[in-house]
Design a protein around this motif. Structure first.
Motif, PDB file in Angstrom:
ATOM      1  N   ALA A   1       0.851  -1.210   0.000  1.00  0.00           N
ATOM      2  CA  ALA A   1       0.000   0.000   0.000  1.00  0.00           C
ATOM      3  C   ALA A   1       0.881   1.252   0.000  1.00  0.00           C
ATOM      4  CB  ALA A   1      -0.928  -0.019   1.204  1.00  0.00           C
ATOM      5  N   LEU A   2       1.974   1.209   0.773  1.00  0.00           N
ATOM      6  CA  LEU A   2       2.887   2.359   0.802  1.00  0.00           C
ATOM      7  C   LEU A   2       3.600   2.515  -0.534  1.00  0.00           C
ATOM      8  CD1 LEU A   2       4.471   1.922   4.354  1.00  0.00           C
ATOM      9  CD2 LEU A   2       2.891   3.714   3.638  1.00  0.00           C
ATOM     10  N   LEU A   3       4.126   1.399  -1.056  1.00  0.00           N
ATOM     11  CA  LEU A   3       4.891   1.438  -2.310  1.00  0.00           C
ATOM     12  C   LEU A   3       4.086   2.048  -3.446  1.00  0.00           C
ATOM     13  CD1 LEU A   3       7.401   0.556  -4.047  1.00  0.00           C
ATOM     14  CD2 LEU A   3       6.173  -1.590  -4.460  1.00  0.00           C
ATOM     15  N   THR A   4       2.807   1.678  -3.519  1.00  0.00           N
ATOM     16  CA  THR A   4       1.985   2.098  -4.652  1.00  0.00           C
ATOM     17  C   THR A   4       1.344   3.479  -4.441  1.00  0.00           C
ATOM     18  OG1 THR A   4       0.157   0.816  -3.716  1.00  0.00           O
ATOM     19  CG2 THR A   4       1.470  -0.266  -5.414  1.00  0.00           C
ATOM     20  N   SER A   5       1.592   4.081  -3.276  1.00  0.00           N
ATOM     21  CA  SER A   5       1.015   5.418  -3.028  1.00  0.00           C
ATOM     22  C   SER A   5       1.778   6.473  -3.836  1.00  0.00           C
ATOM     23  CB  SER A   5       1.097   5.753  -1.534  1.00  0.00           C
ATOM     24  OG  SER A   5       2.450   5.964  -1.155  1.00  0.00           O
ATOM     25  N   ASN A   6       1.075   7.555  -4.179  1.00  0.00           N
ATOM     26  CA  ASN A   6       1.730   8.650  -4.911  1.00  0.00           C
ATOM     27  C   ASN A   6       2.897   9.209  -4.117  1.00  0.00           C
ATOM     28  OD1 ASN A   6       0.014   8.484  -7.059  1.00  0.00           O
ATOM     29  ND2 ASN A   6      -1.428  10.001  -6.231  1.00  0.00           N
ATOM     30  N   GLU A   7       2.682   9.298  -2.813  1.00  0.00           N
ATOM     31  CA  GLU A   7       3.713   9.887  -1.957  1.00  0.00           C
ATOM     32  C   GLU A   7       5.022   9.095  -2.054  1.00  0.00           C
ATOM     33  OE1 GLU A   7       2.338  10.239   2.091  1.00  0.00           O
ATOM     34  OE2 GLU A   7       4.358  10.794   2.752  1.00  0.00           O
ATOM     35  N   MET A   8       4.924   7.744  -1.994  1.00  0.00           N
ATOM     36  CA  MET A   8       6.155   6.936  -2.042  1.00  0.00           C
ATOM     37  C   MET A   8       6.788   6.986  -3.422  1.00  0.00           C
ATOM     38  SD  MET A   8       7.922   5.489   0.254  1.00  0.00           S
ATOM     39  CE  MET A   8       6.705   5.270   1.552  1.00  0.00           C
ATOM     40  N   GLN A   9       5.940   6.996  -4.457  1.00  0.00           N
ATOM     41  CA  GLN A   9       6.486   7.077  -5.815  1.00  0.00           C
ATOM     42  C   GLN A   9       7.222   8.408  -6.011  1.00  0.00           C
ATOM     43  OE1 GLN A   9       6.656   4.661  -8.268  1.00  0.00           O
ATOM     44  NE2 GLN A   9       6.031   3.388  -6.558  1.00  0.00           N
ATOM     45  N   GLU A  10       6.698   9.475  -5.396  1.00  0.00           N
ATOM     46  CA  GLU A  10       7.398  10.774  -5.470  1.00  0.00           C
ATOM     47  C   GLU A  10       8.719  10.708  -4.718  1.00  0.00           C
ATOM     48  OE1 GLU A  10       4.501  13.617  -4.077  1.00  0.00           O
ATOM     49  OE2 GLU A  10       3.250  13.261  -5.860  1.00  0.00           O
ATOM     50  N   ASN A  11       8.710  10.028  -3.559  1.00  0.00           N
ATOM     51  CA  ASN A  11       9.961   9.855  -2.801  1.00  0.00           C
ATOM     52  C   ASN A  11      11.003   9.121  -3.642  1.00  0.00           C
ATOM     53  OD1 ASN A  11       9.627  11.062  -0.238  1.00  0.00           O
ATOM     54  ND2 ASN A  11       8.273   9.399   0.404  1.00  0.00           N
ATOM     55  N   ILE A  12      10.565   8.072  -4.323  1.00  0.00           N
ATOM     56  CA  ILE A  12      11.488   7.278  -5.149  1.00  0.00           C
ATOM     57  C   ILE A  12      12.106   8.163  -6.236  1.00  0.00           C
ATOM     58  CG2 ILE A  12      11.562   5.411  -6.871  1.00  0.00           C
ATOM     59  CD1 ILE A  12       9.624   3.837  -5.037  1.00  0.00           C
TER      60      ILE A  12
END
Ligand SMILES: *Cc1c(COP(=O)(O)O)cnc(C)c1O
Length: 422
Positions: free
Chosen positions: A318-329
């Motif tokens: 759920a975290l990996l696929t969130s926009n927030e985590m993708q922006e972090n990546i």
């Protein structure tokens, strides 16, 4: 009671450790986000996500909440003859993010068993079809884990000496470069004529234990395409590269041709609890599906699909696929690119490379000075409050995606300081 690092010495035998040379362990009492705290209260930025596990930061509140809720509902149950919601849901969520040809998920509890199961799938696939194929292919300098099958296919044999006589038959393929690819393919095609190659196991794009060696997707794609033509089961060991490390969910997403089997662990449960999974295509699964009991995959671990581990993995996805985590990546990828411009032409830097969130640099240093270089480098980083674990003369970063810009800057500065020291 005494210090933890003293009490440790009495009864504990540590992994990958020659205790006579390295008698003292650093005792860590706390981890939160990107920060590890030792028993003296000193803090370190976890620049390698504790061996690529804690991708979304340590003791992540969202994951804790989900695991805690699961603990109150169902802790553990046999997974042969029984099933449960967390495992079913996890299979559904994994299939959504895995390459589209993956259909079935086999759970286990660490990276070595994930690859061991991948190897067994490849060997038994042909056995079940009455096709005698007994040889496996693997890359030079591969690392796939420490159980017997995994050790056999691992090419870094320095530590495997006592067991080398007991390995399964493995032949090596050179990792592809623009220069060697036609030769590699030619040799391989000749070798494949014997029809005795069961499977090919490989770390896609990044060979972590081989000092973060990286190869380009085109060469790998050509190798996999050729092997598929000859019915070889291709097994991608994504234990390290899975779950965002390369900028995509899986390293295999960078290739147009997809593997038959994918091994996962490490960041699967985001560092919360141990778990692994081996996924495969319908075609692989169908070779085991039979009224004949002996054609089944008779492999199982007591803690298979442990519900708490499933809950942690679900929260992680759920975290990996969130926009927030993708922006972090994307932020981490861009930061590494800028850092690379800063240091790649430094006279003490021999070579730099980056795939997604993983950045590595080789120090320009003469062989004679290698000796205790790794320990010296590590001591330097630790004294600066940065946990990096150099491999020989290679320094690499694989930090949690939630690392702040300031923390990244501190890691970069500690590397720049090392360049002035050596
Ligand atoms: C770490 C690793 C393994 C082994 O996983 P363990 O959980 O340590 O047994 C296998 N393959 C790769 C690519 C790894 O990085």
């Amino acid at each position: 009671m005494g210090k933890l690092s003293d009490r440790d010495k009495k009864h504990i035998w540590h992994p990958l450790t020659q205790h006579k040379l390295h008698p003292t362990m650093l005792a860590i009492i706390k981890a939160k986000g990107c920060i590890l705290t030792d028993e003296e209260g000193k803090e370190y930025i976890d620049g390698i996500s504790s061996w690529y596990t804690s991708a979304y930061g340590h003791c992540n509140d969202f994951i804790i909440e989900r695991v805690y809720a699961q603990m109150q509902q169902l802790d553990q149950v046999v997974f042969s003859g029984f099933t449960h919601e967390p495992a079913i849901k996890l299979s559904e969520e994994l299939i959504k993010i895995l390459p589209p040809n993956q259909e079935k998920i086999f759970f286990s509890d660490n990276g070595s068993t994930a690859t061991e199961i991948g190897i067994k799938m490849a060997l038994q696939y042909h056995f079940n079809k009455g096709d005698k194929r007994t040889v496996l292919l693997a890359f030079e300098n591969a690392f796939h884990g420490d159980t017997f099958g995994a050790m056999s296919v691992s090419g870094l044999s320095v530590y495997n000496g006592p067991f080398a006589d007991f390995f399964i038959a493995v032949e090596r393929v050179a990792t592809p470069t623009k220069e060697n690819i036609s030769e590699v393919l030619e040799k391989l095609e000749k070798r494949l004529q014997k029809n005795d190659i069961a499977g090919f196991i490989y770390e896609p794009l990044i060979q972590g234990a081989a000092a973060m060696q990286m190869h380009d997707p085109e060469g790998l794609e050509k190798i996999i395409t050729l092997l598929k033509k000859y019915g070889v089961i291709t097994v991608a060991d994504e234990v390290m590269t899975g779950f965002g490390k390369t900028g995509k969910y899986f390293a295999s997403d960078h290739l147009a041709v997809k593997p038959d089997v994918i091994c996962m662990s490490k960041a699967l449960t985001a560092g919360m609890v141990p778990m692994a999974a081996t996924s495969c295509t319908q075609q692989v699964y169908d070779a085991f599906y039979s009224a004949d009991m002996s054609k089944g995959l008779f492999h199982g671990h007591t803690y298979t699909a442990n519900p708490l581990a499933c809950a942690a993995a679900l929260a992680g996805i759920a975290l990996l696929t969130s926009n927030e985590m993708q922006e972090n990546i994307q932020r981490v990828i861009a930061a590494h690119k800028n850092f690379d411009l800063e240091i790649k032409s430094h006279p003490k830097v021999a070579r730099t490379r980056q795939t997604g969130t993983i950045y590595a640099l080789d120090l320009a240093i003469e062989m004679e000075r290698y000796g205790d270089l790794r320990d010296k480098l590590m001591n330097h980083f630790m004294s600066q409050g940065v946990f990096l674990r150099p491999l020989g003369s290679t320094i690499y970063i694989s930090a949690p995606y939630v690392i702040t810009d300031e923390q990244l800057r501190k890691i970069y500065d500690s590397i720049k300081a090392v360049l002035e020291l050596i």
